[in-house]
Structures are given as C-alpha cells and as structure tokens.
Scaffold this motif. Sequence first.
Motif, short mmCIF file in Angstrom:
data_model
loop_
_atom_site.label_atom_id
_atom_site.label_comp_id
_atom_site.label_asym_id
_atom_site.label_seq_id
_atom_site.Cartn_x
_atom_site.Cartn_y
_atom_site.Cartn_z
N HIS A 186 -7.14 -46.26 -38.42
CA HIS A 186 -7.58 -46.43 -37.64
C HIS A 186 -8.44 -47.05 -37.94
CE1 HIS A 186 -7.23 -41.80 -36.90
NE2 HIS A 186 -6.92 -41.27 -37.72
N LYS A 187 -8.41 -47.81 -39.12
CA LYS A 187 -8.96 -49.04 -38.88
C LYS A 187 -9.36 -50.60 -38.29
CE LYS A 187 -10.99 -48.65 -43.16
NZ LYS A 187 -11.38 -48.75 -45.30
N MET A 188 -7.68 -50.37 -38.39
CA MET A 188 -7.26 -50.85 -37.31
C MET A 188 -6.84 -51.16 -36.07
SD MET A 188 -3.96 -52.58 -40.40
CE MET A 188 -3.47 -53.74 -39.56
N GLY A 189 -6.80 -49.56 -35.64
CA GLY A 189 -6.09 -49.80 -34.53
C GLY A 189 -4.47 -49.55 -34.14
N VAL A 190 -4.02 -48.48 -33.91
CA VAL A 190 -2.89 -48.13 -33.55
C VAL A 190 -1.52 -49.39 -33.31
CG1 VAL A 190 -1.13 -47.18 -32.13
CG2 VAL A 190 -2.76 -45.80 -33.02
N LYS A 191 -1.86 -49.83 -31.61
CA LYS A 191 -0.63 -51.06 -32.22
C LYS A 191 -1.11 -53.01 -32.70
CE LYS A 191 -0.50 -54.81 -28.10
NZ LYS A 191 -0.78 -55.43 -26.73
N SER A 192 -2.32 -52.78 -33.33
CA SER A 192 -2.80 -53.94 -34.68
C SER A 192 -1.44 -53.56 -36.02
CB SER A 192 -3.99 -54.79 -34.72
OG SER A 192 -4.48 -55.16 -33.41
N PHE A 193 -2.03 -52.25 -35.97
CA PHE A 193 -0.94 -51.15 -36.92
C PHE A 193 0.43 -50.94 -37.47
CE2 PHE A 193 0.46 -47.84 -39.82
CZ PHE A 193 -0.49 -48.12 -41.11
N ALA A 194 0.56 -50.82 -36.04
CA ALA A 194 2.24 -51.16 -36.34
C ALA A 194 3.04 -52.56 -35.72
CB ALA A 194 2.51 -50.24 -33.79
N GLN A 195 2.05 -53.14 -35.33
CA GLN A 195 3.04 -54.38 -35.14
C GLN A 195 2.38 -55.56 -36.68
OE1 GLN A 195 0.66 -56.52 -32.17
NE2 GLN A 195 1.81 -56.14 -31.03
N ALA A 196 1.80 -55.07 -37.72
CA ALA A 196 1.44 -55.52 -38.98
C ALA A 196 2.64 -54.68 -39.80
CB ALA A 196 0.28 -55.27 -39.40
N TYR A 197 2.85 -54.27 -39.76
CA TYR A 197 4.53 -53.53 -40.31
C TYR A 197 4.97 -52.57 -40.11
CZ TYR A 197 -0.08 -52.33 -43.39
OH TYR A 197 -0.99 -52.52 -44.63
N GLN A 198 5.38 -53.66 -38.50
CA GLN A 198 6.62 -53.09 -37.88
C GLN A 198 7.15 -51.77 -38.23
OE1 GLN A 198 8.63 -56.13 -36.25
NE2 GLN A 198 6.02 -56.59 -36.14
N ILE A 199 6.58 -50.98 -37.00
CA ILE A 199 7.04 -49.31 -37.65
C ILE A 199 6.37 -48.83 -36.33
CG2 ILE A 199 6.36 -49.03 -39.42
CD1 ILE A 199 3.55 -47.19 -38.87
N LYS A 200 7.38 -47.75 -36.42
CA LYS A 200 7.51 -47.03 -34.60
C LYS A 200 7.75 -45.38 -34.62
CE LYS A 200 11.02 -50.91 -32.89
NZ LYS A 200 12.27 -51.66 -32.24
N PRO A 201 6.68 -45.32 -34.13
CA PRO A 201 6.99 -43.85 -33.35
C PRO A 201 8.32 -43.10 -33.59
CG PRO A 201 5.60 -44.87 -32.01
CD PRO A 201 6.19 -46.12 -32.54
N VAL A 202 8.20 -42.18 -32.61
CA VAL A 202 9.16 -41.33 -32.09
C VAL A 202 8.71 -39.58 -31.61
CG1 VAL A 202 10.55 -41.03 -34.37
CG2 VAL A 202 9.21 -39.23 -33.67
N LYS A 203 9.33 -39.88 -30.44
CA LYS A 203 9.13 -38.93 -29.36
C LYS A 203 9.17 -37.36 -29.72
CE LYS A 203 9.32 -40.47 -25.02
NZ LYS A 203 9.79 -40.39 -23.97
#
Length: 221
Positions: A186-203
């Motif tokens: 929540h502090k970083m935002g979704v896009k920055s967080f995903a890029q920082a930890y190299q993770i992808k959500p699922v549908k």
Amino acid sequence: MNIFGNISKIDGNKLVVDIGDLADWELAELNKLPSVQIIVDDDRTITIDQRKKAWAMMNDISDYTGYTPLETEQMMKIRFMCLQDNPREFSLSNCNRELAKDFIEFLINFCLMEKIPFTTKVFDEIQQSYQLRVQLLRNRICYVCGKPNADVDHVDTIGAGRNRRSTNQVGMHAWTLCRACHQRRHKMGVKSFAQAYQIKPVKLTAELIDYLNLANKGASQ
C-alpha cells in the motif's frame, strides 16, 4: 553428498574450487573422501542453481517427513515419473534443463499441496509458473516471503462505496501477502511493488472466489 561451488583457479591439472559454508559434519565427511566427481554446467544439462533448488526442496521434505534424503529423492522421482507420458529414470547430475525445471515445479507443488514448509530459494521458480502462483493463492502463502496465513490482496480497485463481497470479482486479479508485505504494498503502490519483488497476480475464477470465500453466494454469477 552434494557440494556446490565456483572454480576460482586452474593451474595445470589442479583445480581450486570455492565452496559455500558447510556444516561441521559435511567438512568431516569431505575430508574422508579419497576422490570427488566434478560436474560442470553447460548449455544443455541441469544448472547448478537448478540442482541446488531441487535438493533444497527435497531436504525440506526430508526434514518434515522424517525420511532420509536418499529415500526422499527416490520417492519424489517415482511420484514425478508416474505423472509423465513417457516415464524414464533420470539423474540430477546430468538431466536436461527442461526436465529439471519440471521436477522442481513438481516438488514445489507437492510441498504446497501437503502444506510442507519450504525454503524461499525457489520463489523465483514459482513466479514463472501460473499454476504454482494459483497454489500460493489457494494456500494463502505470501507471494514475497512465503509466510502462511497471508491476506488475499486484490490488485484491481473496486471503487468507493461498493461492497466487495457483493461484487462479481471474476476476472479481477489478486495475490496473497502477509500483513507486513501487504502494508508495504500500500505504501509503494501496486506497480512499484510488483516490479520490486518480481511478482505477478493471478486472475480470479468463480472456483477460486468460492474456495477462498471472497464473495457472497451468487455474486460471481
């Protein structure tokens, strides 16, 4: 015994290898050995990193079940081969990289299904497999650090004033994060967080929504 290291010097027919930190019993066993076998990475066979991950997973399974590492290796290989169209015996010393990748994914999925705690050394493998990411979600394991009992975090925003439990969430994206990682997201935002930890959500599917109890009955229809 499997020991991994990096070649630091070659002098004629002498080879110097830098090895990682070893336990006292491993050093004692190594000093007893009259000779060793050296396996060098090439472009086709299993990599050192893959071999490390496979053995890390099997050691976790061994510790949890009480079987010896050798017994665990034999059992896991048999289980894996039974799932193959053309089962053949293989060795983690010289199998090809694609088979090694499939075997590691099998070991990860086995641990997830059986709720066996495992090392986070393989989390990069999980992010490359959609089905393994689904298993993280189903088992509520944090996508970043591997902690259990993680929160289901919706990547898509629903909108102010709308009740998530009465909203059709099919097609939305989600991942699971422990409380600390959730707050960091929540502090970083979704896009920055995903890029920082190299993770992808699922549908999210209707089956996943029901399994995780994310919405009221009928909301996904």
